[in-house]
Scaffold this motif. Sequence first.
Motif, PDB file in Angstrom:
ATOM      1  N   GLU A 109     -12.170  -1.677   7.984  1.00  0.00           N
ATOM      2  CA  GLU A 109     -12.242  -2.535   6.808  1.00  0.00           C
ATOM      3  C   GLU A 109     -13.703  -2.860   6.591  1.00  0.00           C
ATOM      4  OE1 GLU A 109      -9.960  -6.542   5.161  1.00  0.00           O
ATOM      5  OE2 GLU A 109     -10.186  -6.235   7.315  1.00  0.00           O
TER       6      GLU A 109
ATOM      7  N   TYR B  53      -3.704   1.370  15.424  1.00  0.00           N
ATOM      8  CA  TYR B  53      -2.272   1.588  15.258  1.00  0.00           C
ATOM      9  C   TYR B  53      -1.836   2.747  16.142  1.00  0.00           C
ATOM     10  CZ  TYR B  53      -2.219  -1.406  11.125  1.00  0.00           C
ATOM     11  OH  TYR B  53      -2.308  -2.479  10.281  1.00  0.00           O
TER      12      TYR B  53
ATOM     13  N   PHE C 282      -8.405   4.936   7.238  1.00  0.00           N
ATOM     14  CA  PHE C 282      -7.965   5.393   8.556  1.00  0.00           C
ATOM     15  C   PHE C 282      -8.700   6.655   8.998  1.00  0.00           C
ATOM     16  CE2 PHE C 282      -4.487   2.702   9.832  1.00  0.00           C
ATOM     17  CZ  PHE C 282      -4.040   2.132   8.654  1.00  0.00           C
ATOM     18  N   GLY C 283      -8.874   6.769  10.324  1.00  0.00           N
ATOM     19  CA  GLY C 283      -9.376   7.996  10.902  1.00  0.00           C
ATOM     20  C   GLY C 283      -8.291   9.058  10.923  1.00  0.00           C
TER      21      GLY C 283
ATOM     22  N   PHE D 131      -4.396   5.742  15.620  1.00  0.00           N
ATOM     23  CA  PHE D 131      -5.266   5.711  14.448  1.00  0.00           C
ATOM     24  C   PHE D 131      -6.130   4.459  14.470  1.00  0.00           C
ATOM     25  CE2 PHE D 131      -3.492   9.146  12.041  1.00  0.00           C
ATOM     26  CZ  PHE D 131      -2.135   9.181  12.353  1.00  0.00           C
TER      27      PHE D 131
ATOM     28  N   ARG E 198      -3.316  -9.937   8.960  1.00  0.00           N
ATOM     29  CA  ARG E 198      -3.948  -8.747   8.404  1.00  0.00           C
ATOM     30  C   ARG E 198      -3.427  -7.454   9.014  1.00  0.00           C
ATOM     31  NH1 ARG E 198      -7.844 -10.412   5.223  1.00  0.00           N
ATOM     32  NH2 ARG E 198      -8.867  -8.403   5.000  1.00  0.00           N
TER      33      ARG E 198
ATOM     34  N   PHE F 140       1.225  -1.576  14.407  1.00  0.00           N
ATOM     35  CA  PHE F 140      -0.025  -2.293  14.650  1.00  0.00           C
ATOM     36  C   PHE F 140      -0.177  -2.619  16.136  1.00  0.00           C
ATOM     37  CE2 PHE F 140      -3.436  -5.155  13.750  1.00  0.00           C
ATOM     38  CZ  PHE F 140      -3.242  -6.293  14.507  1.00  0.00           C
TER      39      PHE F 140
ATOM     40  N   LEU G 261       1.198  -6.085   3.856  1.00  0.00           N
ATOM     41  CA  LEU G 261       0.195  -6.767   4.676  1.00  0.00           C
ATOM     42  C   LEU G 261       0.685  -8.119   5.144  1.00  0.00           C
ATOM     43  CD1 LEU G 261      -2.811  -6.462   5.611  1.00  0.00           C
ATOM     44  CD2 LEU G 261      -3.400  -7.918   3.658  1.00  0.00           C
TER      45      LEU G 261
ATOM     46  N   ALA H 181       7.253   5.237  12.249  1.00  0.00           N
ATOM     47  CA  ALA H 181       6.174   4.642  11.455  1.00  0.00           C
ATOM     48  C   ALA H 181       5.045   4.177  12.372  1.00  0.00           C
ATOM     49  CB  ALA H 181       6.721   3.454  10.668  1.00  0.00           C
ATOM     50  N   PRO H 182       3.815   4.145  11.868  1.00  0.00           N
ATOM     51  CA  PRO H 182       2.719   3.549  12.653  1.00  0.00           C
ATOM     52  C   PRO H 182       3.005   2.074  12.935  1.00  0.00           C
ATOM     53  CG  PRO H 182       1.863   4.788  10.788  1.00  0.00           C
ATOM     54  CD  PRO H 182       3.341   4.683  10.592  1.00  0.00           C
TER      55      PRO H 182
ATOM     56  N   HIS I  28      -9.057  -1.893  13.018  1.00  0.00           N
ATOM     57  CA  HIS I  28      -7.656  -2.064  13.392  1.00  0.00           C
ATOM     58  C   HIS I  28      -7.208  -0.821  14.141  1.00  0.00           C
ATOM     59  CE1 HIS I  28      -6.926  -5.078   9.918  1.00  0.00           C
ATOM     60  NE2 HIS I  28      -8.217  -4.795   9.945  1.00  0.00           N
TER      61      HIS I  28
ATOM     62  N   GLY J  12      -7.243  -6.388   2.486  1.00  0.00           N
ATOM     63  CA  GLY J  12      -6.677  -5.774   3.675  1.00  0.00           C
ATOM     64  C   GLY J  12      -6.665  -4.264   3.608  1.00  0.00           C
ATOM     65  N   LYS J  13      -7.446  -3.715   2.682  1.00  0.00           N
ATOM     66  CA  LYS J  13      -7.457  -2.254   2.499  1.00  0.00           C
ATOM     67  C   LYS J  13      -8.168  -1.598   3.680  1.00  0.00           C
ATOM     68  CE  LYS J  13     -10.112  -0.568  -0.774  1.00  0.00           C
ATOM     69  NZ  LYS J  13     -10.861   0.673  -0.879  1.00  0.00           N
ATOM     70  N   LEU J  14      -7.533  -0.601   4.265  1.00  0.00           N
ATOM     71  CA  LEU J  14      -8.090   0.091   5.414  1.00  0.00           C
ATOM     72  C   LEU J  14      -8.362   1.552   5.080  1.00  0.00           C
ATOM     73  CD1 LEU J  14      -5.784  -1.198   8.307  1.00  0.00           C
ATOM     74  CD2 LEU J  14      -8.064  -2.027   7.668  1.00  0.00           C
TER      75      LEU J  14
ATOM     76  N   GLY K  96       6.712   1.301   6.464  1.00  0.00           N
ATOM     77  CA  GLY K  96       8.067   1.803   6.328  1.00  0.00           C
ATOM     78  C   GLY K  96       8.226   3.103   7.104  1.00  0.00           C
TER      79      GLY K  96
ATOM     80  N   PHE L 261       0.833  -1.204   0.000  1.00  0.00           N
ATOM     81  CA  PHE L 261       0.000   0.000   0.000  1.00  0.00           C
ATOM     82  C   PHE L 261       0.867   1.253   0.000  1.00  0.00           C
ATOM     83  CE2 PHE L 261      -3.723  -2.471   1.285  1.00  0.00           C
ATOM     84  CZ  PHE L 261      -3.143  -3.540   1.937  1.00  0.00           C
TER      85      PHE L 261
ATOM     86  N   GLY M 231      -6.872  10.419  13.438  1.00  0.00           N
ATOM     87  CA  GLY M 231      -5.885  10.262  14.505  1.00  0.00           C
ATOM     88  C   GLY M 231      -6.255  11.003  15.775  1.00  0.00           C
TER      89      GLY M 231
ATOM     90  N   GLN N 244       1.373   5.623  16.428  1.00  0.00           N
ATOM     91  CA  GLN N 244       2.537   6.214  15.765  1.00  0.00           C
ATOM     92  C   GLN N 244       3.214   7.168  16.730  1.00  0.00           C
ATOM     93  OE1 GLN N 244       1.710   8.818  12.408  1.00  0.00           O
ATOM     94  NE2 GLN N 244       3.623   8.236  11.416  1.00  0.00           N
TER      95      GLN N 244
END
Lengths: 111, 114
Positions: free
Chosen positions: B91, B34, B104-105, B87, A98, B44, A94, B41-42, B32, B100-102, A103, A33, B107, B36
Amino acid sequence: DVKVTQSSRYLVKRTGEKVFLECVQDMDHENMFWYRQDPGLGLRLIYFSYDVKMKEKGDIPEGYSVSREKKERFSLILESASTNQTSMYLCASLGGVREQFFGPGTRLTVL
Amino acid sequence: QQPVQSPQAVILREGEDAVINCSSSKALYSVHWYRQKHGEAPVFLMILLKGGEQMRHEKISASFNEKKQQSSLYLTASQLSYSGTYFCGTEGYAGGTSYGKLTFGQGTILTVHP
């Protein structure tokens, strides 16, 4: 540990230049992504890829294109950079549960 | 459409609790979370699936109310290390695989002071 690397941490380009942002992951992940992150807007999806040479537009694809010639590498291309593309760009891949592995980001400034 | 997070910012002292909410206008398959940290980086934290149980990550837990399309993140006895931007990523149902496309809010910035 999963590693997602991006080609540059900081980049300064001029309006109209073609810009390449590269992302490489080392965990053989299928899906990758590209997001841009702006204050108050969170992370917004630009493009994603679910296999080599397969890509789909995200929520804000205008002004961007992508390339995925090899599984581990996903490139974001700004065909003609504009000042409103100044932003932090984050790449992610991913994992099996999930979760997305991000990066470190590239902070792009377009002058 | 992005989910809406509230509050936008929270300031706590060590040991205090906080709740961060995430609300969507769409039917959700999963939520989900996350975190940051500044300049990083964010990372999980956890995933909540439709019909699944409440999840935990250390002293952080979360719930998912499918009917209300809302999720809440509970930070208990906060530590300095909890500071960062949180965040939620949602999904939805895509009629097939979402890859797996999200979405996001915007934050929530959490600051924990000694």
